[in-house]
Scaffold this active site. Structure first.
Site, mmCIF file in Angstrom:
data_model
loop_
_atom_site.group_PDB
_atom_site.id
_atom_site.type_symbol
_atom_site.label_atom_id
_atom_site.label_comp_id
_atom_site.label_asym_id
_atom_site.label_seq_id
_atom_site.Cartn_x
_atom_site.Cartn_y
_atom_site.Cartn_z
ATOM 1 N N GLY A 12 0.768 -1.238 0.000
ATOM 2 C CA GLY A 12 0.000 0.000 0.000
ATOM 3 C C GLY A 12 0.801 1.291 0.000
ATOM 4 O O GLY A 12 0.333 2.302 0.510
ATOM 5 N N ASN A 14 1.378 3.121 -2.592
ATOM 6 C CA ASN A 14 0.624 4.073 -3.426
ATOM 7 C C ASN A 14 -0.587 4.611 -2.675
ATOM 8 O O ASN A 14 -0.924 5.784 -2.806
ATOM 9 C CB ASN A 14 0.207 3.424 -4.749
ATOM 10 C CG ASN A 14 1.343 3.439 -5.752
ATOM 11 O OD1 ASN A 14 1.708 4.501 -6.262
ATOM 12 N ND2 ASN A 14 1.926 2.281 -6.005
ATOM 13 N N ASN A 107 -6.091 3.092 -12.639
ATOM 14 C CA ASN A 107 -5.080 2.139 -12.185
ATOM 15 C C ASN A 107 -3.706 2.767 -12.336
ATOM 16 O O ASN A 107 -3.485 3.557 -13.251
ATOM 17 C CB ASN A 107 -5.167 0.872 -13.053
ATOM 18 C CG ASN A 107 -4.114 -0.164 -12.698
ATOM 19 O OD1 ASN A 107 -3.896 -0.463 -11.527
ATOM 20 N ND2 ASN A 107 -3.434 -0.714 -13.694
ATOM 21 N N HIS A 109 0.111 1.655 -13.168
ATOM 22 C CA HIS A 109 0.892 0.522 -13.667
ATOM 23 C C HIS A 109 2.373 0.914 -13.658
ATOM 24 O O HIS A 109 2.716 2.001 -14.134
ATOM 25 C CB HIS A 109 0.434 0.152 -15.082
ATOM 26 C CG HIS A 109 1.161 -1.043 -15.599
ATOM 27 N ND1 HIS A 109 0.897 -2.329 -15.160
ATOM 28 C CD2 HIS A 109 2.187 -1.149 -16.475
ATOM 29 C CE1 HIS A 109 1.727 -3.170 -15.761
ATOM 30 N NE2 HIS A 109 2.511 -2.487 -16.560
ATOM 31 N N ASP A 150 -4.882 -3.221 -18.662
ATOM 32 C CA ASP A 150 -3.937 -2.120 -18.901
ATOM 33 C C ASP A 150 -4.187 -1.423 -20.238
ATOM 34 O O ASP A 150 -3.279 -0.801 -20.801
ATOM 35 C CB ASP A 150 -2.477 -2.585 -18.811
ATOM 36 C CG ASP A 150 -2.119 -3.074 -17.418
ATOM 37 O OD1 ASP A 150 -2.623 -2.504 -16.429
ATOM 38 O OD2 ASP A 150 -1.339 -4.042 -17.308
ATOM 39 N N GLU A 180 5.367 6.811 -9.621
ATOM 40 C CA GLU A 180 4.041 6.388 -9.131
ATOM 41 C C GLU A 180 3.488 7.271 -8.022
ATOM 42 O O GLU A 180 2.342 7.716 -8.083
ATOM 43 C CB GLU A 180 4.094 4.941 -8.618
ATOM 44 C CG GLU A 180 4.404 3.925 -9.695
ATOM 45 C CD GLU A 180 4.321 2.500 -9.180
ATOM 46 O OE1 GLU A 180 3.278 2.120 -8.632
ATOM 47 O OE2 GLU A 180 5.310 1.755 -9.322
HETATM 48 C C1 GAR Z 1 3.128 -0.855 -7.505
HETATM 49 O O1 GAR Z 1 4.376 -0.781 -8.152
HETATM 50 C C2 GAR Z 1 1.998 -0.831 -8.517
HETATM 51 O O2 GAR Z 1 2.243 0.015 -9.610
HETATM 52 C C3 GAR Z 1 1.992 -2.260 -8.971
HETATM 53 O O3 GAR Z 1 2.242 -3.011 -7.800
HETATM 54 C C4 GAR Z 1 2.938 -2.210 -6.841
HETATM 55 C C5 GAR Z 1 2.108 -2.133 -5.579
HETATM 56 O O4 GAR Z 1 2.786 -1.486 -4.551
HETATM 57 N N1 GAR Z 1 0.755 -2.588 -9.595
HETATM 58 C C6 GAR Z 1 0.638 -3.471 -10.572
HETATM 59 O O5 GAR Z 1 1.564 -4.105 -11.026
HETATM 60 C C7 GAR Z 1 -0.782 -3.641 -11.111
HETATM 61 N N2 GAR Z 1 -0.739 -4.265 -12.409
HETATM 62 P P1 GAR Z 1 2.028 -0.812 -3.329
HETATM 63 O O6 GAR Z 1 1.094 -1.851 -2.724
HETATM 64 O O7 GAR Z 1 3.134 -0.478 -2.375
HETATM 65 O O8 GAR Z 1 1.312 0.409 -3.820
#
Ligand code: GAR
Length: 196
Positions: A12, A14, A107, A109, A150, A180
């Protein structure tokens, strides 16, 4: 004021970037009303609780795709969601949810779409593929979610250099920090301003 629901599956970071942006007054036209996790016990749920945001767990495991989707739909409806943010959500959404919320689901990515995206490209796998290919620049994309994984309209992108000696982990960290965690809150704030 838009009701924002964030869907998560893991650490989490993001989500934290979104909550920090809100606390700093950078998302004045959006309110985080709920965080829904597809896995129990993940740290994203603690982050939500620490910010006073309601949480729900709808485990993907042990359910059919239809059961999962119906439970998710019910929770989104109960939350009166105006905007749904997938922030490290590791489950592909079903048709019913996507149809109900056109251009209302975004989303993040961790690559420059259309590179290293689509089914099977998530989390560290994205960065492994980028390093394997040998690209010198990667980055992150915020996009709307449609029926193609995506494949929805791109809202924001930011490029990040790949450095000599990068591992999937070091590249992931740089892309999170430099791209991100910046473009996701900015995109959410802008959408809320436009739709308030
Ligand atoms: C992030 O890098 C996000 O962009 C990616 O997973 C990670 C989650 O981190 N998402 C994907 O690959 C979705 N296709 P987080 O839980 O620390 O935000």
């Amino acid at each position: 004021m838009l009701n924002i629901v964030v869907l998560v599956s893991g650490g989490g970071t993001n989500l934290q970037a979104l909550l920090d942006a809100k606390a700093a007054g950078k998302i004045p036209n959006g309110e985080f009303v709920k965080v829904i996790s597809s896995k129990d016990g993940v740290y994203a749920l603690e982050r939500a609780k620490n910010s006073g945001v309601a949480t729900a767990v709808i485990e993907r495991k042990g359910k059919t795709a239809e059961e999962f989707e119906n439970a998710l739909l019910a929770e989104l409806e109960a939350s009166k969601a105006d905007l749904i943010v997938l922030a490290g959500f590791m489950t592909i959404l079903g048709e019913k949810v996507i149809e109900k919320y056109p251009e209302k689901i975004v989303n993040v990515h961790p690559a420059l779409i259309p590179s290293f995206c689509g089914k099977g490209f998530y989390g560290l796998k994205v960065h492994e593929a980028a390093l394997e290919y040998g690209v010198k620049v990667s980055g992150a994309t915020v996009h709307f979610v449609n029926e193609i994984p995506d494949g929805g309209r791109i809202i924001a992108q930011k490029a990040v250099d790949v450095l000599e000696g990068d591992t999937p982990e070091t590249l992931q960290k740089r892309i999170m920090e430099q791209a991100e965690w910046k473009i996701l809150p900015e995109a959410v704030a802008k959408l809320c301003d436009e739709r308030k």
